[in-house]
Write a protein that holds these residues in place. Sequence first.
Motif, PDB file in Angstrom:
ATOM      1  N   SER A   5      12.022  18.635  23.851  1.00  0.00           N
ATOM      2  CA  SER A   5      11.770  19.049  22.472  1.00  0.00           C
ATOM      3  C   SER A   5      10.837  18.034  21.832  1.00  0.00           C
ATOM      4  O   SER A   5      10.630  16.939  22.369  1.00  0.00           O
ATOM      5  N   TRP A   6      10.271  18.399  20.674  1.00  0.00           N
ATOM      6  CA  TRP A   6       9.399  17.472  19.966  1.00  0.00           C
ATOM      7  C   TRP A   6      10.222  16.308  19.434  1.00  0.00           C
ATOM      8  O   TRP A   6      11.348  16.486  18.968  1.00  0.00           O
ATOM      9  N   ALA A   7       9.649  15.119  19.451  1.00  0.00           N
ATOM     10  CA  ALA A   7      10.354  13.944  18.940  1.00  0.00           C
ATOM     11  C   ALA A   7      10.396  13.939  17.421  1.00  0.00           C
ATOM     12  O   ALA A   7      11.300  13.369  16.823  1.00  0.00           O
ATOM     13  N   SER A   8       9.431  14.573  16.768  1.00  0.00           N
ATOM     14  CA  SER A   8       9.361  14.554  15.312  1.00  0.00           C
ATOM     15  C   SER A   8       8.677  15.810  14.800  1.00  0.00           C
ATOM     16  O   SER A   8       7.960  16.488  15.534  1.00  0.00           O
ATOM     17  N   ARG A   9       8.906  16.100  13.524  1.00  0.00           N
ATOM     18  CA  ARG A   9       8.245  17.239  12.889  1.00  0.00           C
ATOM     19  C   ARG A   9       6.733  17.030  12.863  1.00  0.00           C
ATOM     20  O   ARG A   9       5.960  17.958  13.082  1.00  0.00           O
ATOM     21  N   ALA A  10       6.318  15.790  12.563  1.00  0.00           N
ATOM     22  CA  ALA A  10       4.890  15.486  12.518  1.00  0.00           C
ATOM     23  C   ALA A  10       4.237  15.735  13.870  1.00  0.00           C
ATOM     24  O   ALA A  10       3.102  16.222  13.946  1.00  0.00           O
ATOM     25  N   GLY A  11       4.948  15.429  14.944  1.00  0.00           N
ATOM     26  CA  GLY A  11       4.405  15.653  16.276  1.00  0.00           C
ATOM     27  C   GLY A  11       4.146  17.127  16.541  1.00  0.00           C
ATOM     28  O   GLY A  11       3.094  17.496  17.074  1.00  0.00           O
ATOM     29  N   PHE A  12       5.102  17.987  16.140  1.00  0.00           N
ATOM     30  CA  PHE A  12       4.928  19.429  16.319  1.00  0.00           C
ATOM     31  C   PHE A  12       3.759  19.947  15.491  1.00  0.00           C
ATOM     32  O   PHE A  12       2.904  20.691  15.986  1.00  0.00           O
ATOM     33  N   ILE A  13       3.695  19.553  14.214  1.00  0.00           N
ATOM     34  CA  ILE A  13       2.639  20.049  13.333  1.00  0.00           C
ATOM     35  C   ILE A  13       1.270  19.586  13.809  1.00  0.00           C
ATOM     36  O   ILE A  13       0.314  20.372  13.859  1.00  0.00           O
ATOM     37  N   LEU A  14       1.160  18.316  14.201  1.00  0.00           N
ATOM     38  CA  LEU A  14      -0.134  17.805  14.660  1.00  0.00           C
ATOM     39  C   LEU A  14      -0.560  18.483  15.966  1.00  0.00           C
ATOM     40  O   LEU A  14      -1.747  18.772  16.164  1.00  0.00           O
ATOM     41  N   ALA A  15       0.403  18.723  16.850  1.00  0.00           N
ATOM     42  CA  ALA A  15       0.063  19.412  18.103  1.00  0.00           C
ATOM     43  C   ALA A  15      -0.393  20.842  17.819  1.00  0.00           C
ATOM     44  O   ALA A  15      -1.371  21.326  18.402  1.00  0.00           O
ATOM     45  N   ALA A  16       0.315  21.527  16.910  1.00  0.00           N
ATOM     46  CA  ALA A  16      -0.058  22.902  16.569  1.00  0.00           C
ATOM     47  C   ALA A  16      -1.402  22.941  15.854  1.00  0.00           C
ATOM     48  O   ALA A  16      -2.230  23.819  16.122  1.00  0.00           O
ATOM     49  N   VAL A  17      -1.636  21.995  14.950  1.00  0.00           N
ATOM     50  CA  VAL A  17      -2.925  21.932  14.263  1.00  0.00           C
ATOM     51  C   VAL A  17      -4.033  21.603  15.255  1.00  0.00           C
ATOM     52  O   VAL A  17      -5.133  22.170  15.195  1.00  0.00           O
ATOM     53  N   GLY A  18      -3.745  20.701  16.192  1.00  0.00           N
ATOM     54  CA  GLY A  18      -4.734  20.370  17.215  1.00  0.00           C
ATOM     55  C   GLY A  18      -5.095  21.576  18.047  1.00  0.00           C
ATOM     56  O   GLY A  18      -6.265  21.804  18.379  1.00  0.00           O
ATOM     57  N   SER A  19      -4.096  22.386  18.374  1.00  0.00           N
ATOM     58  CA  SER A  19      -4.360  23.619  19.108  1.00  0.00           C
ATOM     59  C   SER A  19      -5.219  24.555  18.276  1.00  0.00           C
ATOM     60  O   SER A  19      -6.164  25.180  18.771  1.00  0.00           O
TER      61      SER A  19
END
Length: 475
Positions: A5-19
């Motif tokens: 799972s993602w370690a943090s909310r910021a990690g998920f959002i940044l990965a999704a934004v990067g995509s």
Amino acid sequence: MVRESWASRAGFILAAVGSAIGLGNIWRFPWMTAENGGSAFLLLYLLIVLVVGVPGLLAAFVIGRRSNRNPVGAFKSLAGSRFWTALGALCVVTSIMLMSFYSVVGGWILRYFLESATGAYFAAPETHFAAISYGAEAFGYQLAVLAATSLIVAAGIRRGIETTTKVMMPGIVVLLVGLAIWAARQPGAAQGYEFYLEFDGAYLAENFLPVLGSAAGQALFTLSIGSGTMITYASYVDDNRSLPLDASAIAVLNLGIGILAGLVVFPLLFSFAPGPTEGGPGALFIGIAGAFASLPGGRLLGAVFFLVVLLAALTSLISMLEIPVSFLVDEFDLERSTATRGLFALVALTGGVNAFSPAVFTLFADHLVDLLLVLGLTGFMVYTAWVLGPAAVEEYLEGAGPLSRQLVVPWRYAIGTLFPAFLLFTFYADVAALVGLSAGTGLLVVAALLTVMALVFVARRSVSENRPQPSESAD
């Protein structure tokens, strides 16, 4: 096998934004904007991202978090229907097709980044791009980009994807801001801003359907919805997070960075290139490269610019590769490293066709992928609204705030009827234009509505077929 799972909310959002950002906003967005009337395209694009894209993101997030699986596993476990499982398989196919041409562009960018040190493309940018864009050398650079992407994905969700995007995304934003400030000082900046930002109602009225179809395809392309990326990424999200808030944040950040990229590209195209529509897919490498050739410190500026684009390309390729990797890991219990190596070989083969054939590349990049993304998102929406139904509402509400809770019912029925009809309207308009047919608006509307009705019928029937039957009482 324990699922990450993602370690943090910021990690998920940044990965999704990067995509979402990727080459869609820096390479493809200026090219599509230029070919579709500039500001006329921009307006429709912005509206579609906010009005259709955010609800579409939510539909994908609901499917992903509800199932904790890849797209194939998600539809198989939640619906148990061959029809919907086939939609998940379409996601895997679409992601491989995306990587097949996307990695070619990534190879171009890597080459230009390295060549900025010597100014190899300065003397004759158009001739240089024509010489290096396809063939054995293009394939070699493509493999290098695929190898870097594979190494990151093989490292896992936290150590690979999340750690990498946390570094790349702030770097992209900082470098883009610096480049936008510099571009504003160039001689053609005012004309570039006018083309990009001043609304052209006459052009939009004369070319509404083609611009609408292109804007819809671009919106789905940049948001990474329709291919299963957001289903896959949301499958690693914890239950206590607000999906509506995350979807809105991703869409707004995506729009902001896309607009910022335009503030870099269009001033340079008007300052140093023959015009914004010259070059098509190669506009970034012809018009922009020509700008660096004529400027003091052009080699350094070129290196910085193509570094930004390279980082953006990698963040998107990472998300695309994660779709089939998660499929192989979840459904066949393969080790992540084994799955990644196998997919590297497969995409090297399919991507090699794009690297050697301009005709195949153009078909993939300009038409085919857009159509598949529209079909994919249409399926996600209908499935979420009518197959998941109350379960989708429950998943939406998990972690949602007071404002989001008030919107859940309109969201469900809009993604079940209105938005699929709109997407299918653009799909049929694009297909008609592609094959050279002249279809009136009325016919397109009827075709879209009939298709939505058919999909809703299939969805409702699949629900009734999978509903447990009451047991008969004994005599």
